[in-house]
Design an enzyme around this catalytic site. Sequence first.
Site, mmCIF file in Angstrom:
data_model
loop_
_atom_site.group_PDB
_atom_site.id
_atom_site.type_symbol
_atom_site.label_atom_id
_atom_site.label_comp_id
_atom_site.label_asym_id
_atom_site.label_seq_id
_atom_site.Cartn_x
_atom_site.Cartn_y
_atom_site.Cartn_z
ATOM 1 N N LYS A 199 0.836 -1.204 0.000
ATOM 2 C CA LYS A 199 0.000 0.000 0.000
ATOM 3 C C LYS A 199 0.868 1.250 0.000
ATOM 4 O O LYS A 199 1.516 1.563 0.986
ATOM 5 C CB LYS A 199 -0.931 0.059 1.221
ATOM 6 C CG LYS A 199 -1.981 1.159 1.063
ATOM 7 C CD LYS A 199 -2.645 1.570 2.370
ATOM 8 C CE LYS A 199 -1.952 2.690 3.086
ATOM 9 N NZ LYS A 199 -1.893 3.988 2.364
ATOM 10 N N GLU A 274 10.103 0.989 10.383
ATOM 11 C CA GLU A 274 11.076 2.040 10.103
ATOM 12 C C GLU A 274 10.376 3.345 10.447
ATOM 13 O O GLU A 274 9.508 3.785 9.705
ATOM 14 C CB GLU A 274 11.367 1.981 8.599
ATOM 15 C CG GLU A 274 12.627 2.610 8.192
ATOM 16 C CD GLU A 274 13.774 1.840 8.748
ATOM 17 O OE1 GLU A 274 14.371 2.384 9.684
ATOM 18 O OE2 GLU A 274 14.037 0.724 8.279
ATOM 19 N N CYS A 308 13.334 10.654 6.991
ATOM 20 C CA CYS A 308 13.369 10.117 8.353
ATOM 21 C C CYS A 308 14.719 10.358 9.014
ATOM 22 O O CYS A 308 14.804 10.481 10.226
ATOM 23 C CB CYS A 308 12.990 8.643 8.364
ATOM 24 S SG CYS A 308 13.918 7.670 7.190
ATOM 25 N N GLU A 405 9.884 15.303 15.557
ATOM 26 C CA GLU A 405 10.251 15.167 14.153
ATOM 27 C C GLU A 405 9.447 16.208 13.380
ATOM 28 O O GLU A 405 8.226 16.188 13.390
ATOM 29 C CB GLU A 405 9.889 13.760 13.683
ATOM 30 C CG GLU A 405 10.183 13.524 12.237
ATOM 31 C CD GLU A 405 10.047 12.060 11.856
ATOM 32 O OE1 GLU A 405 8.984 11.471 12.093
ATOM 33 O OE2 GLU A 405 11.016 11.515 11.302
HETATM 34 P P1 NAP Z 1 1.826 7.884 8.562
HETATM 35 O O1 NAP Z 1 0.417 8.163 8.870
HETATM 36 O O2 NAP Z 1 2.629 7.097 9.502
HETATM 37 O O3 NAP Z 1 1.831 7.212 7.103
HETATM 38 C C1 NAP Z 1 2.674 6.191 6.644
HETATM 39 C C2 NAP Z 1 1.874 5.094 5.969
HETATM 40 O O4 NAP Z 1 1.060 4.411 6.932
HETATM 41 C C3 NAP Z 1 0.906 5.586 4.901
HETATM 42 O O5 NAP Z 1 0.831 4.637 3.860
HETATM 43 C C4 NAP Z 1 -0.391 5.638 5.690
HETATM 44 O O6 NAP Z 1 -1.546 5.658 4.904
HETATM 45 C C5 NAP Z 1 -0.296 4.405 6.529
HETATM 46 N N1 NAP Z 1 -1.173 4.390 7.706
HETATM 47 C C6 NAP Z 1 -1.707 5.451 8.381
HETATM 48 N N2 NAP Z 1 -2.455 5.030 9.414
HETATM 49 C C7 NAP Z 1 -2.418 3.685 9.406
HETATM 50 C C8 NAP Z 1 -2.989 2.673 10.226
HETATM 51 N N3 NAP Z 1 -3.754 2.958 11.279
HETATM 52 N N4 NAP Z 1 -2.732 1.380 9.923
HETATM 53 C C9 NAP Z 1 -1.945 1.061 8.881
HETATM 54 N N5 NAP Z 1 -1.378 1.973 8.076
HETATM 55 C C10 NAP Z 1 -1.609 3.272 8.326
HETATM 56 O O7 NAP Z 1 2.588 9.235 8.304
HETATM 57 P P2 NAP Z 1 1.932 10.641 7.838
HETATM 58 O O8 NAP Z 1 0.694 10.944 8.591
HETATM 59 O O9 NAP Z 1 1.840 10.576 6.370
HETATM 60 O O10 NAP Z 1 3.048 11.655 8.303
HETATM 61 C C11 NAP Z 1 3.025 12.147 9.645
HETATM 62 C C12 NAP Z 1 4.402 12.225 10.229
HETATM 63 O O11 NAP Z 1 5.005 10.928 10.202
HETATM 64 C C13 NAP Z 1 5.370 13.069 9.443
HETATM 65 O O12 NAP Z 1 5.244 14.416 9.756
HETATM 66 C C14 NAP Z 1 6.674 12.509 9.882
HETATM 67 O O13 NAP Z 1 7.028 13.045 11.114
HETATM 68 C C15 NAP Z 1 6.382 11.032 10.050
HETATM 69 N N6 NAP Z 1 6.806 10.243 8.866
HETATM 70 C C16 NAP Z 1 7.923 9.506 8.963
HETATM 71 C C17 NAP Z 1 8.357 8.803 7.848
HETATM 72 C C18 NAP Z 1 9.601 7.998 7.869
HETATM 73 O O14 NAP Z 1 10.215 7.810 6.825
HETATM 74 N N7 NAP Z 1 10.000 7.443 8.991
HETATM 75 C C19 NAP Z 1 7.646 8.859 6.654
HETATM 76 C C20 NAP Z 1 6.467 9.601 6.614
HETATM 77 C C21 NAP Z 1 6.070 10.288 7.736
HETATM 78 P P3 NAP Z 1 -2.099 7.107 4.430
HETATM 79 O O15 NAP Z 1 -1.242 7.485 3.312
HETATM 80 O O16 NAP Z 1 -3.498 6.929 4.040
HETATM 81 O O17 NAP Z 1 -1.983 8.019 5.616
#
Ligand code: NAP
Length: 500
Positions: A199, A274, A308, A405
């Site tokens: 996904k 990760e 990240c 972050e």
């Molecule tokens: P996120 O919600 O953690 O999204 C990452 C992935 O997880 C997306 O594919 C997301 O789908 C999915 N996801 C969200 N909720 C889920 C759930 N309950 N169960 C399973 N999968 C789920 O991250 P974000 O909201 O896009 O970003 C928020 C913050 O996360 C950023 O500001 C940053 O601090 C951090 N982040 C970290 C990384 C990293 O590389 N470590 C990458 C992205 C973000 P959707 O696309 O539909 O949300």
Amino acid sequence: MTIISPENAEKAAVLPAVRRFLDRTPSMLIDGSWVPALSGETFATVDPATGEELARVPAAGRADVDRAVRAARDALENGPWSRTTPAERARLVWRLAELIDENADELAQLETLDQGKPLSVARGADVPGSAETFRYMAGWATKIEGSTIPIGVPDTLVAYTRREPIGVVGQIVPWNFPLAMAAWKLAPALAAGCTVVLKPAEETPLSTLRLGELIQQAGFPDGVVNILTGFGETAGAALAEHPDIDKIAFTGSTEVGRSIIRASAGNLKRVTLELGGKNPSIVMGDADLDRAIPGVFRGAFANAGQVCTAGSRVYAHASVYDKVVAELTRRASDMAVGPGLAPDVDMGPLVSSAQFTRVNGLVGEGVAAGASVTTGGTRWEGPGYFVEPTVFTDVRPDMSIMREEIFGPVVAVGRFDDLDDLVTQVNDTIYGLAAEVWTRDVSVAHHLAAKIKAGTVWINGRSMDIALPFGGFKQSGWGREKGAEGIEAYTQTKTVVITL
Ligand code: NAP
Ligand code: MG
């Protein structure tokens, strides 16, 4: 900051192949077919440089997840994949790398349109890096070996181990490096012989869907790779809970990582995570500043800070602090910010309006807490989700800009005198993903490499290579991706003992 107007972006330069892809209204890949969601629901993916819709993609629900998992299970247990030799897997994975190279211009434009990053970066780093990931992992397919273990009286027992594929894998990836993250996840899984339901993030599904077409073109059997577009709370959560998925590999926020762990408890599926980081960049008094400052700058602002491993906390020794601040400030204020497709852009917009709001909110918190802004900090009024490269000084360890972050083009610079005190400050975080140290003193380099609690420590420059294990200490994650450990994470050991 120079803002290059979105209207001036060379939209006319969009390749015919990219237009054709957008026009064919992308759907999802399940069992070798391109299908809509069973509910018929779709959602828009937008160009973050303009906020305008690029395409609509299916919103997968639980029933679609079930369908995809069934296809992956069938491909694993019964389909041609179950009879594919390691050498054939290697050839298929390598072929996919070649197809990425052959379609690099198209993939790069899709990435830039959907994610926002400069085309030069997508074309120069993301796309070739993804091909390289598949090539590296293709090499592992034929080298997944067990061992023979001498036990008992000679010639009475034969004991050996087999490294078997872990099974059906659910993979959930974020939006900061959509194609590259899909590659990090898919390549080892396929090399190890697993089947996958992947996904992509809701913000950036397009390059992954195009990759799905290339996966078919490469000749992977139906059902080996299934790609579901959809939302995390629905499709992502259904994957994490699914009783017939053997492992979840997730990259994203620490908060969602926690919910993945909870969801995985039902069938005790394997989980690798990760997660986030609040990564320190340390400049010692003896550092080669001509290299250190550009290095620290890139570490903080590459991909608009949406990395990240972004070095969003800088610790400069008191003897070089003023110079570090002045140079970071100059470089940040000189950046050309604009749509990724415009020529000569250094930095694109943030990926989404949600991230734009979140990052501006954290900048506001920094100001309110008393930090000083040396450049940036002004809110962009649109169109597009641009954030000014921002440098903070006069920071305290308790400020949110030093603890959270940010995932935006924002760096906070602190000062230190004493090495022990530095180590305490650097490790005073829930995260432990990466750290960057600049010094010419080999003893200090090794001392800090040992003392910093992080999965990666870079001394005098960041090199990312697919051969290096990558992952987090503390709340930055579970397990390692890439390198030999990355392959191992998609296998499980079976011990076989034969009494002669
Ligand atoms: P996120 O919600 O953690 O999204 C990452 C992935 O997880 C997306 O594919 C997301 O789908 C999915 N996801 C969200 N909720 C889920 C759930 N309950 N169960 C399973 N999968 C789920 O991250 P974000 O909201 O896009 O970003 C928020 C913050 O996360 C950023 O500001 C940053 O601090 C951090 N982040 C970290 C990384 C990293 O590389 N470590 C990458 C992205 C973000 P959707 O696309 O539909 O949300
Ligand atoms: Mg998008």
